[in-house]
Design an enzyme around this catalytic site. Sequence first.
Site, PDB file in Angstrom:
ATOM      1  N   GLN A 143       8.476  36.029  25.362  1.00 38.25           N
ATOM      2  CA  GLN A 143       9.078  34.771  24.921  1.00 38.25           C
ATOM      3  C   GLN A 143       9.289  34.748  23.419  1.00 38.25           C
ATOM      4  OE1 GLN A 143       5.875  31.425  24.763  1.00 38.25           O
ATOM      5  NE2 GLN A 143       5.258  32.794  26.448  1.00 38.25           N
ATOM      6  N   ASP A 192       8.184  18.506   6.854  1.00 39.47           N
ATOM      7  CA  ASP A 192       8.257  18.050   5.465  1.00 39.47           C
ATOM      8  C   ASP A 192       9.246  18.902   4.670  1.00 39.47           C
ATOM      9  OD1 ASP A 192       6.553  20.358   5.356  1.00 39.47           O
ATOM     10  OD2 ASP A 192       5.800  19.663   3.422  1.00 39.47           O
ATOM     11  N   ASP A 248      -3.994  22.802 -12.264  1.00 40.54           N
ATOM     12  CA  ASP A 248      -2.918  23.345 -11.438  1.00 40.54           C
ATOM     13  C   ASP A 248      -1.565  22.840 -11.946  1.00 40.54           C
ATOM     14  OD1 ASP A 248      -0.929  23.079  -9.106  1.00 40.54           O
ATOM     15  OD2 ASP A 248      -2.456  24.402  -8.260  1.00 40.54           O
ATOM     16  N   TRP A 307       3.553  16.367  11.991  1.00 44.90           N
ATOM     17  CA  TRP A 307       3.132  17.597  11.327  1.00 44.90           C
ATOM     18  C   TRP A 307       3.984  18.800  11.729  1.00 44.90           C
ATOM     19  CZ3 TRP A 307       0.008  18.431   7.327  1.00 44.90           C
ATOM     20  CH2 TRP A 307      -0.377  19.749   7.064  1.00 44.90           C
ATOM     21  N   GLU A 316       9.209  25.579   3.303  1.00 40.11           N
ATOM     22  CA  GLU A 316       8.891  24.823   2.092  1.00 40.11           C
ATOM     23  C   GLU A 316       9.541  25.473   0.873  1.00 40.11           C
ATOM     24  OE1 GLU A 316       4.689  23.405   0.826  1.00 40.11           O
ATOM     25  OE2 GLU A 316       4.951  25.383  -0.084  1.00 40.11           O
ATOM     26  N   TRP A 358       7.124  27.282  -5.447  1.00 40.75           N
ATOM     27  CA  TRP A 358       7.167  25.821  -5.401  1.00 40.75           C
ATOM     28  C   TRP A 358       6.605  25.217  -6.678  1.00 40.75           C
ATOM     29  CZ3 TRP A 358       3.089  22.565  -6.007  1.00 40.75           C
ATOM     30  CH2 TRP A 358       1.804  23.059  -5.760  1.00 40.75           C
ATOM     31  N   LYS A 365       4.251  14.588  21.105  1.00 38.02           N
ATOM     32  CA  LYS A 365       4.352  15.935  21.671  1.00 38.02           C
ATOM     33  C   LYS A 365       4.986  15.950  23.055  1.00 38.02           C
ATOM     34  CE  LYS A 365       1.393  19.881  22.852  1.00 38.02           C
ATOM     35  NZ  LYS A 365       0.005  20.422  22.813  1.00 38.02           N
ATOM     36  N   THR A 390       5.969  22.262  29.754  1.00 33.18           N
ATOM     37  CA  THR A 390       4.761  22.216  30.574  1.00 33.18           C
ATOM     38  C   THR A 390       3.595  22.026  29.615  1.00 33.18           C
ATOM     39  OG1 THR A 390       5.689  23.696  32.232  1.00 33.18           O
ATOM     40  CG2 THR A 390       3.289  23.465  32.174  1.00 33.18           C
ATOM     41  N   ASN A 426       4.330  34.004  12.760  1.00 40.62           N
ATOM     42  CA  ASN A 426       3.490  32.808  12.817  1.00 40.62           C
ATOM     43  C   ASN A 426       2.039  33.217  12.616  1.00 40.62           C
ATOM     44  OD1 ASN A 426       2.873  30.123  12.999  1.00 40.62           O
ATOM     45  ND2 ASN A 426       3.712  29.832  15.052  1.00 40.62           N
TER      46      ASN A 426
END
Length: 703
Positions: A384, A392, A598, A442, A236, A687, A431, A289, A348
């Site tokens: 992995q 977005d 804001d 999303w 973003e 942002w 998915k 899977t 993440n």
Amino acid sequence: MSLIDRYLDGIATPEEIAELDRRLAADPAFADRFARASRRDQALAVQFQVDAGAARFRAFAPRRRVWIAAAAAAAVLAAFLLRGERVLRGPHVQRWEDGTTITLLDGAEMVVVDDDPKILELRAGELEADVAPQKNPMVLRTPEAEAVVIGTKFRLSTTRLEVREGRVRFAGRDVAAGQVAYVDRIVAVEVDRFLDLYRKIHDPKNGYFSRDGVPYHAVETLIVDAPDHGHLTTSETFSYWLWLEAAYGRITGDWAPYRKAWAKMEEVAIPTAADQPSLGFYNPEKPMTPMRDAARIEDYPVGEDGSKAEADPLRARELYVMHWLIDADNVYGFGRRGDCAARNGFVNTFQRGPDESVWETIPHPSWDPGPSHVGLFVKSDAPQWRYVCAPDAEARAIQAAYWARVWAKPGTPLPDEKRMGDSLRYALHDKRFRGEHGLIGWAFGWGGSIGAKDGWAWRSGASQAHFGYQNPMAAWALKDSPAWARSLEKQLAMYADLQSPEGAIAGGYDIDGAALTFNPHPVFQDPPSNEWFGWQAWSMDRLAQYLLVSKDPRAKPVVERWAAWIKTVVRATPGGYAIPATLAWNGKSVRVTAETQDVGVAGATARALAFWAAAAGDVEARALAKALLDGIWAHRDALGVSNPEERADYARFDQTVPHPKGETTFLKLRPWYARPGARTFRYHRFWAQVEVAVANAEFARLQ
């Protein structure tokens, strides 16, 4: 040493004295400067009882470019030598009998000439003036220019004039209300604000960028939004940087910063071949899977759900999209590709279903040698790599790229955004690849084994669509692609279906193949995903932009009803403004539950209104947009724009985090943090600064 200095020091040659005489007769500005230097030299001579020709205590007289009425040099010189003057310093308010008021701000210095009190000289700082109608003009001089005033309101510094009412003659040009003038140019006040914020964002001492030139989520480090540290960055943030540079390119004609931002995005945010070494093992006939979706955090790690994914119809080998979260300063200590040291590693947090708030996430590296992290989420210990696209951001990057192509001169070299658009089509599929739902989902993900032996790779689509992620402008920019042309149709239908009776847009859909099920808060529930008003401003701004460029009649009634609702829930007065902070939903009906100031969301709201006003000629909407932008500007500070922000949720720093290896807490998982003692903060999110900057630039363009 200047000619004036040499003369006053008594060391000028006959030739220099002759040149001085010539310039005094020909150049009133030079005569003005000579007169002032002479007066100061005489005053210092008296003060220190030394010969004026040898005085070395003379004040520095800066180079002047002052436009004054033409007159004989000797008369000008005599007038300045004979007059008296008073020096006023701010903060100070100077009033005249006719009602004229000049307010010197802190640090300002102004000279008032006793025999003509409406000839003023601003030597330093800034002043604000409210000048009553004048029979003879009031004159305010600075080291750079002269302002001639009949009656108006304005703000003046030594190099800059901002006119708020009426008209001022400045540096030989007429400057109208809503304009800012410098000696060499006049711009709209909103363009001046854009450039002010642009400079602050790019000023190294303000801390918006890392040492590697990567934009941070925020200047401040202690901040918990979706990123849980200010010096992380997100896809973003990169997309907003591109938008900022596109607007800068339009205003200045300089597109090098835009190209630089795109190159930095490629370098840092898009995984390279080294970051996904087993990508070549991807089999589009068996793309994944499927793993079980669990409703509760405590149900993780999850195993296979027993279903089967369909073949990947896109069959793309490489993905040219960003991973959503990047540790710019290596705060977590995971490094990149397991080295525990490199900056800009992929990380993440969110991974465990709709009830997982940021306060319950477990930070983990996207390059995971296992078993320390992989096994927390899925029943596997296989080493992995795993990356997640938040679509977005890519859509916003493509939106910025569209405007860049519109604004740049033909032939200007610009990056190719269509490559990103091709990869972003994975967001349009559910998915398990059971169908193309056509909405911007999303998230979608991809991953694979770290080792090449018995290598494997997988890919998934997106099975939840929030209205706040939709971007008709991006779809319009990519409409030559059949998939994006279909997506544009689906997005327009989504807005119409989800619009509440009041005008706001409700939630989104859970998606299974071709089946769409309404969800007022898709994706996450803590806090409810459509509680935040910002989604309204972000998404409807895009629809209003699409309406302006496409003239599509299907978009107009949606934006029109939304703008009518905004006029009832947004308040703007000369003393400030208030916009919705949170919304409560009953099905598709909405009410405002709290207000905020804001700055970022207010900027997005103002821009949406400005585009609607430009598309439909709505004068009231344009006035409200202007009032919001003016109100936001009252919150400016040394770093940009910001206002006090209450963070009641910071009571959750001690939040218990369910963990398969035993409960822990938010703070224990983030040992760099200390529990904050305060609950009120002033933040400078990247942002939000860009939202305000671009809103001002676009408002000026659209007038």
